[in-house]
Design a protein around this motif. Structure first.
Motif, short mmCIF file in Angstrom:
data_model
loop_
_atom_site.label_atom_id
_atom_site.label_comp_id
_atom_site.label_asym_id
_atom_site.label_seq_id
_atom_site.Cartn_x
_atom_site.Cartn_y
_atom_site.Cartn_z
N LEU A 46 0.82 -1.21 0.00
CA LEU A 46 0.00 0.00 0.00
C LEU A 46 0.86 1.26 0.00
O LEU A 46 0.53 2.25 -0.68
N VAL A 47 1.96 1.25 0.73
CA VAL A 47 2.87 2.40 0.71
C VAL A 47 3.43 2.60 -0.69
O VAL A 47 3.44 3.71 -1.23
N GLY A 48 3.86 1.51 -1.31
CA GLY A 48 4.45 1.60 -2.65
C GLY A 48 3.46 2.06 -3.71
O GLY A 48 3.79 2.92 -4.53
N ILE A 49 2.27 1.50 -3.70
CA ILE A 49 1.29 1.86 -4.73
C ILE A 49 0.82 3.30 -4.54
O ILE A 49 0.55 4.01 -5.52
N ASN A 50 0.73 3.76 -3.29
CA ASN A 50 0.35 5.16 -3.06
C ASN A 50 1.45 6.12 -3.49
O ASN A 50 1.16 7.19 -4.03
N LEU A 51 2.70 5.75 -3.26
CA LEU A 51 3.80 6.59 -3.75
C LEU A 51 3.82 6.62 -5.28
O LEU A 51 4.07 7.67 -5.89
N ALA A 52 3.55 5.47 -5.92
CA ALA A 52 3.51 5.42 -7.38
C ALA A 52 2.37 6.27 -7.92
O ALA A 52 2.53 7.00 -8.92
N ALA A 53 1.20 6.20 -7.29
CA ALA A 53 0.06 7.02 -7.74
C ALA A 53 0.35 8.50 -7.56
O ALA A 53 0.08 9.32 -8.44
N PHE A 54 0.94 8.87 -6.42
CA PHE A 54 1.29 10.26 -6.18
C PHE A 54 2.27 10.75 -7.23
O PHE A 54 2.11 11.84 -7.81
N GLY A 83 -5.10 0.45 -5.17
CA GLY A 83 -4.80 0.75 -3.78
C GLY A 83 -4.17 2.11 -3.57
O GLY A 83 -3.89 2.50 -2.44
N GLY A 84 -3.94 2.87 -4.63
CA GLY A 84 -3.27 4.15 -4.52
C GLY A 84 -4.19 5.34 -4.47
O GLY A 84 -3.81 6.44 -4.87
N SER A 85 -5.39 5.17 -3.97
CA SER A 85 -6.34 6.28 -3.96
C SER A 85 -5.91 7.40 -3.01
O SER A 85 -6.15 8.58 -3.30
N VAL A 86 -5.28 7.07 -1.92
CA VAL A 86 -4.82 8.11 -0.98
C VAL A 86 -3.73 8.96 -1.64
O VAL A 86 -3.78 10.19 -1.58
N GLY A 87 -2.76 8.32 -2.26
CA GLY A 87 -1.70 9.05 -2.95
C GLY A 87 -2.24 9.90 -4.09
O GLY A 87 -1.81 11.03 -4.30
N GLY A 88 -3.19 9.36 -4.84
CA GLY A 88 -3.80 10.10 -5.94
C GLY A 88 -4.57 11.31 -5.45
O GLY A 88 -4.47 12.40 -6.02
N MET A 89 -5.34 11.13 -4.37
CA MET A 89 -6.11 12.25 -3.83
C MET A 89 -5.19 13.32 -3.25
O MET A 89 -5.44 14.52 -3.42
N LEU A 90 -4.14 12.89 -2.59
CA LEU A 90 -3.19 13.85 -2.02
C LEU A 90 -2.53 14.68 -3.13
O LEU A 90 -2.42 15.90 -3.02
N ALA A 91 -2.15 14.02 -4.22
CA ALA A 91 -1.55 14.74 -5.34
C ALA A 91 -2.57 15.66 -6.01
O ALA A 91 -2.22 16.77 -6.43
N MET A 92 -3.82 15.21 -6.12
CA MET A 92 -4.86 16.06 -6.70
C MET A 92 -5.00 17.36 -5.92
O MET A 92 -5.10 18.44 -6.51
N VAL A 93 -5.01 17.26 -4.61
CA VAL A 93 -5.19 18.44 -3.77
C VAL A 93 -3.94 19.32 -3.77
O VAL A 93 -4.03 20.54 -3.92
N LEU A 94 -2.77 18.71 -3.62
CA LEU A 94 -1.53 19.49 -3.55
C LEU A 94 -1.22 20.22 -4.85
O LEU A 94 -0.79 21.37 -4.83
N PHE A 95 -1.42 19.55 -5.97
CA PHE A 95 -1.06 20.13 -7.27
C PHE A 95 -2.25 20.73 -8.00
O PHE A 95 -2.09 21.23 -9.11
N ARG A 96 -3.44 20.66 -7.39
CA ARG A 96 -4.68 21.14 -8.02
C ARG A 96 -4.79 20.59 -9.44
O ARG A 96 -4.97 21.31 -10.41
N LEU A 106 -14.89 12.56 -8.07
CA LEU A 106 -15.85 11.64 -7.46
C LEU A 106 -15.27 10.24 -7.33
O LEU A 106 -15.51 9.55 -6.35
N GLY A 107 -14.52 9.83 -8.34
CA GLY A 107 -14.04 8.46 -8.40
C GLY A 107 -13.01 8.12 -7.34
O GLY A 107 -13.10 7.06 -6.71
N LEU A 108 -12.04 8.98 -7.12
CA LEU A 108 -10.99 8.66 -6.14
C LEU A 108 -11.52 8.60 -4.71
O LEU A 108 -11.19 7.66 -3.99
N PRO A 109 -12.36 9.55 -4.27
CA PRO A 109 -12.90 9.39 -2.91
C PRO A 109 -13.78 8.15 -2.77
O PRO A 109 -13.74 7.48 -1.73
N LEU A 110 -14.52 7.80 -3.81
CA LEU A 110 -15.33 6.58 -3.73
C LEU A 110 -14.46 5.34 -3.73
O LEU A 110 -14.74 4.37 -3.03
N LEU A 111 -13.37 5.36 -4.50
CA LEU A 111 -12.42 4.26 -4.45
C LEU A 111 -11.81 4.13 -3.06
O LEU A 111 -11.64 3.02 -2.54
N LEU A 112 -11.48 5.25 -2.45
CA LEU A 112 -10.94 5.23 -1.10
C LEU A 112 -11.93 4.63 -0.12
O LEU A 112 -11.57 3.82 0.73
#
Length: 125
Positions: A46-54, A83-96, A106-112
């Motif tokens: 989960l750490v790896g896939i979230n870093l990859a998504a970010f 499994g990288g929904s947290v990393g994806g959402m974090l990048a979405m918010v940080l980088f707008r 809608l999709g990433l929060p629902l995936l989370l």
């Protein structure tokens, strides 16, 4: 993003209420630390896939600003679904980035939410 986040919070609270007040309310465990200590491979995955998504979301934003060839939306969503929904959402918010696209906002929060519920189910098997 705010509406989808609110919807996910509402749905997760409903799921939590079902866990807490359902038939198995005395049997539900929320010990994430103990679970991940016992399942270190899953934790590292989960750490790896979230870093990859970010990193993929960040690279796509970088490429978008520089008008270069972009990363496919399907690739970004697949990383989040694996499994990288947290990393994806974090990048979405940080980088707008991708926050106006319903598929992502809608999709990433629902995936989370789905991934969290699956993790709770896995913990309580």
């Amino acid at each position: 993003m705010t509406r989808s986040f609110s919807l996910c919070v509402l749905l997760s609270q409903m799921a939590l209420a079902l866990f807490l007040f359902g038939e198995r309310r005395g049997e539900i465990a929320f010990a994430f630390g103990q679970f991940f200590a016992a399942h270190k491979l899953l934790a590292w995955y989960l750490v790896g896939i979230n870093l990859a998504a970010f990193a993929a979301f960040a690279a796509d934003k970088y490429r978008a600003v520089r008008r270069r060839r972009r990363i496919r939306n399907a690739t970004l969503l697949t990383l989040a679904a694996l499994g990288g929904s947290v990393g994806g959402m974090l990048a979405m918010v940080l980088f707008r980035h991708k926050i106006r696209k319903n598929r992502f906002s809608l999709g990433l929060p629902l995936l989370l939410l789905i991934q969290t519920l699956l993790l709770l189910a896995l913990m309580n098997l």
